[in-house]
Scaffold this motif. Structure first.
Motif: not given
Length: 161
Positions: A60-78
């Motif tokens: 399945k394409k990545h676009g067929d999924t709702t994803t939720v992300w969080y920023m662990k470290d603002y300095d690393s922009k990860e």
């Protein structure tokens, strides 16, 4: 990075002197929602137009999924992937197309706006449970303005007590 087409978060320091851009996670065309939950910046990507159904033997394409992300470290922009759920699975729960409308400030819950059934709902990511909150007015575009009360010592009183 080509910022003409990539979605980015623009961060500015309190004095307005230091600006930086942080790319947001993406895999295809999606509706993005940003918010704060549990003291961390969160980003949700909901597909605008999901791809074809999964065919036998094909991923399945990545676009067929709702994803939720969080920023662990603002300095690393990860960004760290917190949760993903298939578009079809959430559509079957909501009764139609949806988007992430807001984040709960204290727990792993997102709020969903379902266009097809005009419903506001919550989805507990940890327990994978869906809850219909209320029906909305039919055929009306809903605009959500999440409000999270700020309780701070600075608002204790005019004399600071």
């Amino acid at each position: 990075m080509n910022t003409d087409f990539d979605a980015v978060l623009v961060a500015v320091d309190m004095e307005g002197q230091v600006w930086k851009t942080i790319p947001v996670p993406s895999g295809s065309l999606s509706f993005g929602m940003m918010g704060v939950s549990q003291g961390c910046l969160h980003y949700a990507a909901t597909p605008l137009a999901p791809g074809e159904k999964k065919k036998k033997g094909k991923k399945k394409k990545h676009g067929d999924t709702t994803t939720v992300w969080y920023m662990k470290d603002y300095d690393s922009k990860e960004w760290v992937l917190k949760h993903s759920v298939s578009y079809d699975e959430l559509c079957s729960m909501t009764g139609g197309e949806y988007r992430v409308a807001a984040f709960h400030p204290d727990c792993d819950t997102i709020f969903l706006d379902s266009f097809g059934s005009d419903t506001l709902a919550s989805y507990d990511m940890q327990h994978q449970k869906f809850h219909r909150i209320r029906s909305l007015r039919k055929n009306k575009a809903a605009i959500f303005l999440p409000y999270v009360p700020l309780f701070s010592d600075s608002f204790a009183g005019a004399d600071g007590q």
